[in-house]
Scaffold this motif. Structure first.
Motif, mmCIF file in Angstrom:
data_model
loop_
_atom_site.group_PDB
_atom_site.id
_atom_site.type_symbol
_atom_site.label_atom_id
_atom_site.label_comp_id
_atom_site.label_asym_id
_atom_site.label_seq_id
_atom_site.Cartn_x
_atom_site.Cartn_y
_atom_site.Cartn_z
ATOM 1 N N PHE A 1 22.302 10.945 -7.129
ATOM 2 C CA PHE A 1 22.205 10.738 -8.572
ATOM 3 C C PHE A 1 22.399 12.192 -9.428
ATOM 4 C CE2 PHE A 1 19.075 7.714 -6.832
ATOM 5 C CZ PHE A 1 19.799 6.576 -6.728
ATOM 6 N N TYR A 2 23.082 11.706 -10.471
ATOM 7 C CA TYR A 2 23.393 12.852 -11.398
ATOM 8 C C TYR A 2 23.250 12.818 -12.858
ATOM 9 C CZ TYR A 2 26.587 13.652 -7.263
ATOM 10 O OH TYR A 2 26.959 13.662 -6.234
ATOM 11 N N ASN A 3 22.631 14.025 -13.398
ATOM 12 C CA ASN A 3 22.130 13.854 -14.773
ATOM 13 C C ASN A 3 23.489 14.469 -15.700
ATOM 14 O OD1 ASN A 3 22.389 16.595 -14.678
ATOM 15 N ND2 ASN A 3 20.036 16.854 -14.948
ATOM 16 N N MET A 4 23.145 14.425 -16.980
ATOM 17 C CA MET A 4 24.250 14.475 -18.033
ATOM 18 C C MET A 4 24.793 15.794 -17.814
ATOM 19 S SD MET A 4 22.848 12.706 -21.292
ATOM 20 C CE MET A 4 21.274 13.492 -21.486
ATOM 21 N N ASP B 1 25.362 17.125 -14.738
ATOM 22 C CA ASP B 1 26.071 17.029 -13.277
ATOM 23 C C ASP B 1 24.820 17.982 -12.338
ATOM 24 O OD1 ASP B 1 28.202 15.292 -13.520
ATOM 25 O OD2 ASP B 1 29.586 16.940 -13.844
ATOM 26 N N GLN C 1 22.015 17.394 -9.484
ATOM 27 C CA GLN C 1 22.191 16.511 -8.270
ATOM 28 C C GLN C 1 20.868 16.123 -7.868
ATOM 29 O OE1 GLN C 1 24.105 17.903 -4.767
ATOM 30 N NE2 GLN C 1 25.204 15.933 -4.701
ATOM 31 N N GLN D 1 16.837 7.028 -10.514
ATOM 32 C CA GLN D 1 18.045 7.045 -11.067
ATOM 33 C C GLN D 1 18.335 6.924 -12.579
ATOM 34 O OE1 GLN D 1 20.523 3.945 -9.542
ATOM 35 N NE2 GLN D 1 22.398 4.853 -10.528
ATOM 36 N N GLU D 2 17.538 6.019 -13.291
ATOM 37 C CA GLU D 2 17.501 5.898 -14.642
ATOM 38 C C GLU D 2 17.078 6.920 -15.435
ATOM 39 O OE1 GLU D 2 15.067 2.336 -14.950
ATOM 40 O OE2 GLU D 2 16.577 0.993 -13.974
ATOM 41 N N GLU E 1 19.299 10.259 -14.867
ATOM 42 C CA GLU E 1 20.653 10.082 -15.628
ATOM 43 C C GLU E 1 20.435 10.261 -17.129
ATOM 44 O OE1 GLU E 1 22.058 6.541 -14.204
ATOM 45 O OE2 GLU E 1 23.146 7.507 -12.366
ATOM 46 N N GLN E 2 19.181 9.996 -17.398
ATOM 47 C CA GLN E 2 18.759 10.233 -18.884
ATOM 48 C C GLN E 2 18.576 11.661 -19.338
ATOM 49 O OE1 GLN E 2 15.601 7.837 -19.702
ATOM 50 N NE2 GLN E 2 16.589 5.943 -19.111
#
Length: 247
Positions: free
Chosen positions: A24-27, A29, A31, A57-58, A61-62
Protein backbone atom coordinates in the motif's frame (compact mmCIF):
# COMPACT_ATOMS: atom_id res chain seq x y z
CA UNK A 1 10.25 2.36 -3.07
CA UNK A 2 10.70 -1.36 -3.59
CA UNK A 3 9.44 -3.57 -6.38
CA UNK A 4 7.13 -5.77 -4.29
CA UNK A 5 4.38 -8.33 -4.85
CA UNK A 6 2.02 -10.34 -2.66
CA UNK A 7 1.90 -14.08 -3.41
CA UNK A 8 -0.55 -16.55 -1.92
CA UNK A 9 -1.67 -20.16 -2.38
CA UNK A 10 -4.42 -21.98 -0.48
CA UNK A 11 -2.43 -25.20 -0.86
CA UNK A 12 -3.51 -28.81 -1.29
CA UNK A 13 -4.53 -29.44 2.32
CA UNK A 14 -6.81 -26.49 3.14
CA UNK A 15 -10.29 -25.64 1.88
CA UNK A 16 -9.94 -21.90 2.46
CA UNK A 17 -7.16 -19.35 2.59
CA UNK A 18 -6.84 -17.61 5.94
CA UNK A 19 -3.82 -15.52 4.86
CA UNK A 20 -4.04 -11.97 3.55
CA UNK A 21 -1.57 -9.31 2.51
CA UNK A 22 -0.81 -6.36 0.30
CA UNK A 23 1.41 -3.46 -0.70
CA UNK A 24 0.00 0.00 0.00
CA UNK A 25 0.97 3.64 -0.59
CA UNK A 26 0.16 6.82 1.28
CA UNK A 27 -0.32 10.34 -0.11
CA UNK A 28 3.43 10.88 -0.49
CA UNK A 29 3.98 7.45 -2.10
CA UNK A 30 5.60 5.89 0.92
CA UNK A 31 5.27 2.12 0.88
CA UNK A 32 3.75 -0.23 3.46
CA UNK A 33 3.96 -4.03 3.20
CA UNK A 34 1.50 -6.13 5.22
CA UNK A 35 1.20 -9.90 5.74
CA UNK A 36 -1.35 -11.59 8.05
CA UNK A 37 -2.11 -15.23 8.86
CA UNK A 38 -5.59 -15.67 10.34
CA UNK A 39 -6.61 -18.34 12.80
CA UNK A 40 -9.79 -19.55 14.33
CA UNK A 41 -10.84 -22.20 11.82
CA UNK A 42 -14.63 -22.12 11.72
CA UNK A 43 -14.42 -18.87 13.69
CA UNK A 44 -13.29 -17.04 10.59
CA UNK A 45 -9.53 -16.66 10.61
CA UNK A 46 -9.81 -15.32 7.07
CA UNK A 47 -12.11 -12.56 8.35
CA UNK A 48 -9.53 -11.51 10.95
CA UNK A 49 -6.58 -11.41 8.56
CA UNK A 50 -8.47 -9.50 5.87
CA UNK A 51 -9.86 -7.08 8.48
CA UNK A 52 -6.34 -6.14 9.60
CA UNK A 53 -5.01 -5.81 6.05
CA UNK A 54 -7.97 -3.66 4.99
CA UNK A 55 -7.65 -1.36 8.00
CA UNK A 56 -3.91 -0.92 7.45
CA UNK A 57 -4.64 0.02 3.86
CA UNK A 58 -7.33 2.53 4.84
CA UNK A 59 -5.30 4.17 7.59
CA UNK A 60 -2.04 4.31 5.63
CA UNK A 61 -3.64 5.72 2.50
CA UNK A 62 -5.02 8.57 4.60
CA UNK A 63 -1.54 9.45 5.88
CA UNK A 64 0.66 12.11 4.37
CA UNK A 65 4.38 11.83 5.16
CA UNK A 66 5.34 9.54 8.04
CA UNK A 67 8.73 10.82 9.17
CA UNK A 68 11.28 8.12 9.90
CA UNK A 69 11.50 9.35 13.50
CA UNK A 70 7.73 8.83 13.82
CA UNK A 71 7.56 5.43 12.10
CA UNK A 72 7.96 3.23 15.17
CA UNK A 73 5.23 5.06 17.07
CA UNK A 74 2.96 5.07 13.99
CA UNK A 75 3.30 1.32 13.57
CA UNK A 76 2.88 0.60 17.28
CA UNK A 77 -0.16 2.83 17.76
CA UNK A 78 -1.80 1.74 14.50
CA UNK A 79 -1.43 -1.92 15.40
CA UNK A 80 -2.96 -1.23 18.81
CA UNK A 81 -5.86 0.66 17.24
CA UNK A 82 -6.59 -2.07 14.69
CA UNK A 83 -6.28 -4.73 17.38
CA UNK A 84 -8.94 -2.99 19.50
CA UNK A 85 -11.21 -2.66 16.48
CA UNK A 86 -10.79 -6.35 15.65
CA UNK A 87 -11.38 -7.38 19.25
CA UNK A 88 -14.57 -5.30 19.44
CA UNK A 89 -15.76 -6.58 16.06
CA UNK A 90 -15.32 -10.18 17.18
CA UNK A 91 -17.01 -9.51 20.53
CA UNK A 92 -20.04 -8.05 18.74
CA UNK A 93 -20.36 -10.97 16.30
CA UNK A 94 -20.89 -14.37 17.91
CA UNK A 95 -19.72 -16.25 14.81
CA UNK A 96 -16.35 -14.47 14.97
CA UNK A 97 -15.55 -14.74 18.68
CA UNK A 98 -12.12 -16.22 19.28
CA UNK A 99 -10.75 -15.35 15.84
CA UNK A 100 -7.34 -13.76 15.56
CA UNK A 101 -4.45 -13.14 13.21
CA UNK A 102 -0.72 -12.67 13.12
CA UNK A 103 0.65 -9.52 11.51
CA UNK A 104 4.04 -8.51 10.16
CA UNK A 105 4.23 -5.02 8.69
CA UNK A 106 7.10 -3.12 7.06
CA UNK A 107 7.31 0.64 6.43
CA UNK A 108 9.92 1.37 3.77
CA UNK A 109 12.31 4.31 3.66
CA UNK A 110 15.20 4.97 1.29
CA UNK A 111 17.83 2.88 3.08
CA UNK A 112 15.92 1.61 6.09
CA UNK A 113 12.88 -0.48 6.94
CA UNK A 114 10.86 -0.35 10.16
CA UNK A 115 9.17 -3.69 10.89
CA UNK A 116 6.46 -4.54 13.42
CA UNK A 117 5.27 -8.05 14.20
CA UNK A 118 2.74 -9.88 16.34
CA UNK A 119 2.62 -13.68 16.15
CA UNK A 120 4.77 -16.10 14.17
CA UNK A 121 4.69 -14.58 10.69
CA UNK A 122 8.22 -13.49 9.87
CA UNK A 123 10.39 -10.90 8.19
CA UNK A 124 13.69 -11.80 6.54
CA UNK A 125 16.44 -9.85 4.78
CA UNK A 126 18.25 -11.89 2.17
CA UNK A 127 21.44 -11.52 0.16
CA UNK A 128 23.93 -13.82 -1.54
CA UNK A 129 25.68 -14.57 1.76
CA UNK A 130 22.87 -15.08 4.22
CA UNK A 131 19.19 -15.05 5.06
CA UNK A 132 18.64 -13.08 8.26
CA UNK A 133 15.46 -13.56 10.27
CA UNK A 134 14.57 -10.11 11.60
CA UNK A 135 11.54 -10.97 13.73
CA UNK A 136 11.25 -13.33 16.68
CA UNK A 137 8.24 -15.65 16.72
CA UNK A 138 5.67 -15.22 19.47
CA UNK A 139 5.30 -18.97 19.87
CA UNK A 140 5.65 -21.69 22.49
CA UNK A 141 8.39 -23.43 20.54
CA UNK A 142 10.42 -20.25 20.08
CA UNK A 143 10.21 -19.70 23.84
CA UNK A 144 11.73 -23.17 24.28
CA UNK A 145 14.53 -22.25 21.85
CA UNK A 146 15.21 -18.89 23.50
CA UNK A 147 15.44 -20.49 26.95
CA UNK A 148 17.76 -23.24 25.71
CA UNK A 149 15.34 -26.12 26.23
CA UNK A 150 15.42 -27.23 22.59
CA UNK A 151 17.55 -26.44 19.53
CA UNK A 152 16.37 -24.64 16.39
CA UNK A 153 16.65 -27.97 14.57
CA UNK A 154 14.33 -29.59 17.11
CA UNK A 155 11.94 -26.64 16.83
CA UNK A 156 11.52 -27.25 13.11
CA UNK A 157 9.77 -30.58 13.74
CA UNK A 158 8.37 -29.98 17.23
CA UNK A 159 4.76 -31.25 17.55
CA UNK A 160 3.67 -28.05 19.33
CA UNK A 161 5.19 -25.57 16.89
CA UNK A 162 1.72 -24.32 15.95
CA UNK A 163 1.02 -22.86 19.43
CA UNK A 164 1.18 -19.07 19.19
CA UNK A 165 1.55 -16.96 22.34
CA UNK A 166 0.50 -13.55 20.95
CA UNK A 167 -1.93 -12.63 18.16
CA UNK A 168 -4.16 -9.75 17.15
CA UNK A 169 -7.83 -9.80 18.05
CA UNK A 170 -8.06 -12.15 21.02
CA UNK A 171 -7.12 -9.59 23.69
CA UNK A 172 -8.06 -5.93 23.90
CA UNK A 173 -4.45 -4.82 24.30
CA UNK A 174 -1.43 -6.08 22.41
CA UNK A 175 2.12 -4.78 22.00
CA UNK A 176 4.11 -5.33 18.81
CA UNK A 177 7.83 -5.93 18.55
CA UNK A 178 9.53 -3.22 16.46
CA UNK A 179 12.75 -3.59 14.46
CA UNK A 180 14.76 -1.05 12.46
CA UNK A 181 17.09 -2.46 9.80
CA UNK A 182 19.25 -1.07 7.03
CA UNK A 183 18.42 -2.23 3.52
CA UNK A 184 21.95 -1.74 2.19
CA UNK A 185 23.70 -4.87 0.95
CA UNK A 186 20.49 -6.88 0.77
CA UNK A 187 18.69 -8.19 -2.30
CA UNK A 188 15.24 -9.07 -0.91
CA UNK A 189 12.88 -8.33 1.95
CA UNK A 190 10.48 -11.20 2.66
CA UNK A 191 7.39 -11.13 4.89
CA UNK A 192 5.86 -14.60 5.16
CA UNK A 193 3.31 -16.78 6.89
CA UNK A 194 4.43 -19.97 8.59
CA UNK A 195 3.04 -22.02 5.72
CA UNK A 196 6.35 -21.29 3.99
CA UNK A 197 8.97 -21.49 6.73
CA UNK A 198 7.40 -24.33 8.73
CA UNK A 199 8.17 -26.57 5.75
CA UNK A 200 10.95 -24.96 3.70
CA UNK A 201 14.21 -24.33 5.52
CA UNK A 202 15.59 -20.80 5.21
CA UNK A 203 18.75 -21.78 3.32
CA UNK A 204 16.58 -23.23 0.54
CA UNK A 205 14.69 -19.94 0.26
CA UNK A 206 18.00 -18.11 0.05
CA UNK A 207 19.31 -20.49 -2.63
CA UNK A 208 16.20 -19.88 -4.74
CA UNK A 209 16.41 -16.10 -4.40
CA UNK A 210 20.11 -16.13 -5.31
CA UNK A 211 19.07 -17.04 -8.85
CA UNK A 212 18.89 -14.13 -11.27
CA UNK A 213 15.17 -14.23 -12.08
CA UNK A 214 12.31 -11.72 -12.28
CA UNK A 215 10.38 -11.06 -9.08
CA UNK A 216 7.21 -12.78 -10.29
CA UNK A 217 9.19 -15.90 -11.24
CA UNK A 218 10.91 -15.95 -7.86
CA UNK A 219 7.60 -15.67 -6.04
CA UNK A 220 6.07 -18.53 -7.98
CA UNK A 221 9.19 -20.60 -7.38
CA UNK A 222 8.82 -20.13 -3.61
CA UNK A 223 5.16 -21.20 -3.80
CA UNK A 224 6.23 -24.29 -5.77
CA UNK A 225 8.98 -24.98 -3.23
CA UNK A 226 6.47 -24.97 -0.38
CA UNK A 227 4.30 -27.49 -2.21
CA UNK A 228 7.34 -29.61 -3.06
CA UNK A 229 8.02 -29.85 0.68
CA UNK A 230 4.34 -30.73 1.23
CA UNK A 231 3.23 -27.65 3.14
CA UNK A 232 -0.05 -28.47 4.86
CA UNK A 233 -0.95 -24.80 5.37
CA UNK A 234 -1.81 -21.77 3.27
CA UNK A 235 1.41 -20.27 1.87
CA UNK A 236 1.62 -16.51 1.56
CA UNK A 237 4.30 -13.85 1.47
CA UNK A 238 5.21 -10.37 0.33
CA UNK A 239 8.47 -10.45 -1.62
CA UNK A 240 10.23 -7.14 -2.23
CA UNK A 241 13.27 -6.62 -4.42
CA UNK A 242 15.88 -4.23 -3.06
CA UNK A 243 17.93 -2.25 -5.55
CA UNK A 244 21.24 -0.63 -4.78
CA UNK A 245 24.28 -1.89 -2.94
CA UNK A 246 25.28 -5.49 -3.41
CA UNK A 247 27.49 -7.69 -1.29
Amino acid sequence: MLNAQFFTDTGHHREKNEDAGGIFYNMTDQQLLVLCDGMGGHKAGEVASQFVVNRFQELFEQENLVEESQAEEWLRSTLQLINRELFNYAAANEDFRGMGTTAVVALIYDKRVIIANIGDSRAYLINSREIEQITSDHSFVNHLVMTGQITEEEAFTHPQRNIITKVMGTDKFVVADIYVKRLNFNDYLLLNSDGLTDFVRPHLIQEQLNQDLPLETQGQALLDLAQAYDSTDNVSFVLAEIEGDRV
